[in-house]
Scaffold this motif. Structure first.
Motif, short mmCIF file in Angstrom:
data_model
loop_
_atom_site.label_atom_id
_atom_site.label_comp_id
_atom_site.label_asym_id
_atom_site.label_seq_id
_atom_site.Cartn_x
_atom_site.Cartn_y
_atom_site.Cartn_z
N GLY B 22 0.83 -1.21 0.00
CA GLY B 22 0.00 0.00 0.00
C GLY B 22 0.86 1.25 0.00
O GLY B 22 0.58 2.22 -0.71
N THR B 23 1.92 1.22 0.78
CA THR B 23 2.83 2.36 0.83
C THR B 23 3.55 2.51 -0.51
O THR B 23 3.74 3.62 -1.01
CB THR B 23 3.85 2.20 1.98
N ILE B 24 3.94 1.38 -1.09
CA ILE B 24 4.59 1.44 -2.40
C ILE B 24 3.64 2.05 -3.43
O ILE B 24 4.03 2.89 -4.25
CB ILE B 24 5.05 0.03 -2.85
N SER B 25 2.39 1.63 -3.37
CA SER B 25 1.36 2.16 -4.28
C SER B 25 1.27 3.67 -4.15
O SER B 25 1.26 4.42 -5.14
CB SER B 25 0.03 1.49 -3.93
N SER B 103 10.58 -6.66 1.89
CA SER B 103 10.25 -6.89 3.29
C SER B 103 8.84 -6.42 3.62
O SER B 103 8.43 -5.35 3.24
CB SER B 103 11.25 -6.13 4.16
N ARG B 104 8.08 -7.22 4.34
CA ARG B 104 6.72 -6.83 4.71
C ARG B 104 6.71 -5.91 5.92
O ARG B 104 5.69 -5.38 6.28
CB ARG B 104 5.89 -8.08 5.01
N SER B 105 7.83 -5.78 6.58
CA SER B 105 7.82 -4.97 7.78
C SER B 105 7.98 -3.49 7.47
O SER B 105 7.81 -2.65 8.34
CB SER B 105 8.95 -5.41 8.71
N LEU B 110 9.77 2.95 3.65
CA LEU B 110 10.23 1.96 2.67
C LEU B 110 11.73 1.80 2.72
O LEU B 110 12.47 2.78 2.74
CB LEU B 110 9.81 2.38 1.26
N ASP B 111 12.18 0.54 2.74
CA ASP B 111 13.63 0.32 2.65
C ASP B 111 14.07 0.51 1.21
O ASP B 111 13.24 0.74 0.31
CB ASP B 111 14.00 -1.05 3.22
N SER B 112 15.37 0.38 0.95
CA SER B 112 15.86 0.72 -0.40
C SER B 112 15.26 -0.20 -1.45
O SER B 112 14.98 0.22 -2.57
CB SER B 112 17.39 0.68 -0.42
N GLY B 113 15.05 -1.46 -1.06
CA GLY B 113 14.44 -2.40 -2.01
C GLY B 113 13.03 -1.99 -2.39
O GLY B 113 12.65 -1.96 -3.57
N LEU B 117 11.28 -0.59 -5.89
CA LEU B 117 10.04 -1.12 -6.48
C LEU B 117 9.05 0.01 -6.76
O LEU B 117 8.34 -0.01 -7.76
CB LEU B 117 9.41 -2.15 -5.56
N ALA B 118 9.01 0.98 -5.85
CA ALA B 118 8.11 2.12 -6.04
C ALA B 118 8.51 2.90 -7.30
O ALA B 118 7.65 3.31 -8.08
CB ALA B 118 8.13 3.03 -4.82
N GLU B 119 9.81 3.07 -7.49
CA GLU B 119 10.29 3.77 -8.70
C GLU B 119 9.92 2.98 -9.95
O GLU B 119 9.48 3.55 -10.96
CB GLU B 119 11.82 3.92 -8.65
N LYS B 120 10.10 1.67 -9.86
CA LYS B 120 9.78 0.80 -11.00
C LYS B 120 8.28 0.88 -11.31
O LYS B 120 7.87 1.00 -12.47
CB LYS B 120 10.17 -0.63 -10.63
N ALA B 121 7.48 0.83 -10.25
CA ALA B 121 6.03 0.93 -10.43
C ALA B 121 5.66 2.28 -11.03
O ALA B 121 4.80 2.37 -11.91
CB ALA B 121 5.30 0.74 -9.08
#
Lengths: 152, 137, 131
Positions: B22-25, B103-105, B110-113, B117-121
């Motif tokens: 959700g945060t990545i979104s 990571s789900r935590s 957001l961690d770097s990974g 992913l957010a950038e990729k999205a």
């Protein structure tokens, strides 16, 4: 027939009340039985952000045209309120101390700021913009904002 | 009369507080708005949309939208279809994160990974914006 | 099963105070009152997700709204949730006028500080509700 001129920018409908007069800064002035009610335009409240505080000088104070009579503090910034006309502050909108969000939700009616007893209304009105003129100005400002996004 | 651009795409992101997707979104949507396609997109506030926000619903009815959901509950997509119109495109973040080892935590920060992913999205969403506008123009 | 207080932010994406509502919620459920609080997505409440509705109807809820439109409070009430308290970020901002967050995507220092202050207020309310 609508009492507003309106346009859409992004998802927002921006309205200009046809019967009011306007300053370039986006304050409106409405003549009511020789008194002048003052408020913020839709464009001003939209660009200013959610209003947290409205502070105006006390009732009975005398203001000159273009002098500061108060401030609107939003979540983003503080907007200086410059009087559209010279006169005396006759009434302050008390509702705004409890519900400052009225400036956002109902800028042309319940969100009014002050009522002035004008000193020099005829001359001061000549310095204000009509609704059509302010609407054109607003469109130019929106176009400038859009161009800034393109340049980024 | 000033000629204002008419073609914009509305991006509707889920609120996604309960999970990292959700945060990545949310972050991906903001990146599109601020960095990748600032003049072509607007964001639609999902809570306001669901609550009946007039401007949000009107925009989503008459302009193309892209929904971005964190998980397969598809809150943004379902709401858009129900209250406005079928979105032009829908993205589900779990499709990206499934095999990524994200990571789900890290739902709060957001961690770097996950940021990657957010950038990729966001890049994916930006390409969808281009597609939508290409066919709309 | 131990009762918890459900803290639900609006998480509005268009304004910095929406991000503050979210951050304050995380501070409460992950730090200040971990174990006795949890959060859920407002969208799931509004869309009628069965599991979420069960959660908000059987536990006390606190909503945290980023703007005066108060989407979280309205939607939790509409869904029949047990709304025990509601907070508006703008009220905390009024008490701390210097803390004006400038960014939405990643909260700046002012935004984070504002979130922590609000979180403390919410945590106090949680304690009251759990007595």
């Amino acid at each position: 027939m609508s009492e507003y001129l309106q346009t859409v920018f992004d998802k927002f409908e921006l309205r200009v009340h046809k019967e009011y007069h306007y300053t370039e800064d986006g304050l409106w002035a409405k003549i009511e039985d020789g008194r002048v009610r003052v408020g913020a335009s839709d464009y001003l409240q939209r660009t200013g952000g959610d209003v947290a505080f409205v502070e105006v000088i006390r009732q009975g104070s005398i203001v000159e045209r273009q002098a500061e009579f108060g401030t609107v503090e939003t979540a983003k910034t503080t907007v200086s309120l410059l009087s559209p006309i010279s006169g005396t502050i006759e009434q302050i909108n008390d509702m705004l101390s409890e519900k400052p969000e009225l400036v956002n939700s109902d800028p042309y009616r319940e969100g009014w700021l002050v009522i002035l007893a004008p000193r020099n209304l005829e001359d001061d009105l000549k310095m204000l913009m009509s609704a059509d003129q302010y609407f054109e100005l607003m469109l130019r400002k929106l176009e400038t904002e859009q161009r800034k996004l393109e340049v980024r | 009369m000033v000629d204002l651009p008419e073609k914009k795409v509305g991006i509707i992101s889920c609120s996604g507080d309960a999970c990292v997707e959700g945060t990545i979104s949310r972050v991906a949507t903001r990146l599109v708005l601020e960095k990748f396609r600032p003049e072509e997109t607007v964001t639609i506030c999902l809570p306001l949309f669901l609550a009946g926000g007039k401007e949000e619903r009107a925009f989503a009815k008459y302009y193309p939208t892209i929904t971005v959901d964190g998980c397969d509950k598809l809150c943004a997509k379902t709401a858009t279809e129900r209250y406005s119109a079928k979105p032009a495109s829908s993205i589900v973040i779990t499709d990206l994160t499934r095999n990524s080892g994200c990571s789900r935590s890290g739902r709060r920060k957001l961690d770097s990974g996950a940021l990657g992913l957010a950038e990729k999205a966001a890049e994916m969403i930006a390409k969808e914006v281009d597609q939508v506008l290409h066919y709309w123009r | 099963m131990q009762k918890k207080v459900i803290v639900i932010p609006c998480s509005g994406i268009g304004k910095a105070l929406g991000s503050v509502s979210r951050e304050a919620t995380y501070e409460v459920v992950e730090s200040l009152r971990k174990g006795v609080t949890e959060t859920t997505c407002l969208a799931l409440v509004t869309s009628g997700d069965e599991e979420t509705l069960q959660l908000v109807k059987t536990n006390k809820c606190i909503t945290v709204d980023g703007c005066p439109l108060q989407c979280a409070e309205k939607n939790v009430k509409l869904a029949g949730g047990e709304l025990a308290a509601s907070f508006r970020v703008v009220d905390t901002l009024k008490e701390n006028r210097k803390l004006k967050p400038k960014s939405v995507t990643f909260l700046d220092r002012d935004g984070q500080e504002l979130a922590i202050l609000l979180a403390k207020q919410i945590a106090e309310k949680v304690d009251e509700l759990l007595k």
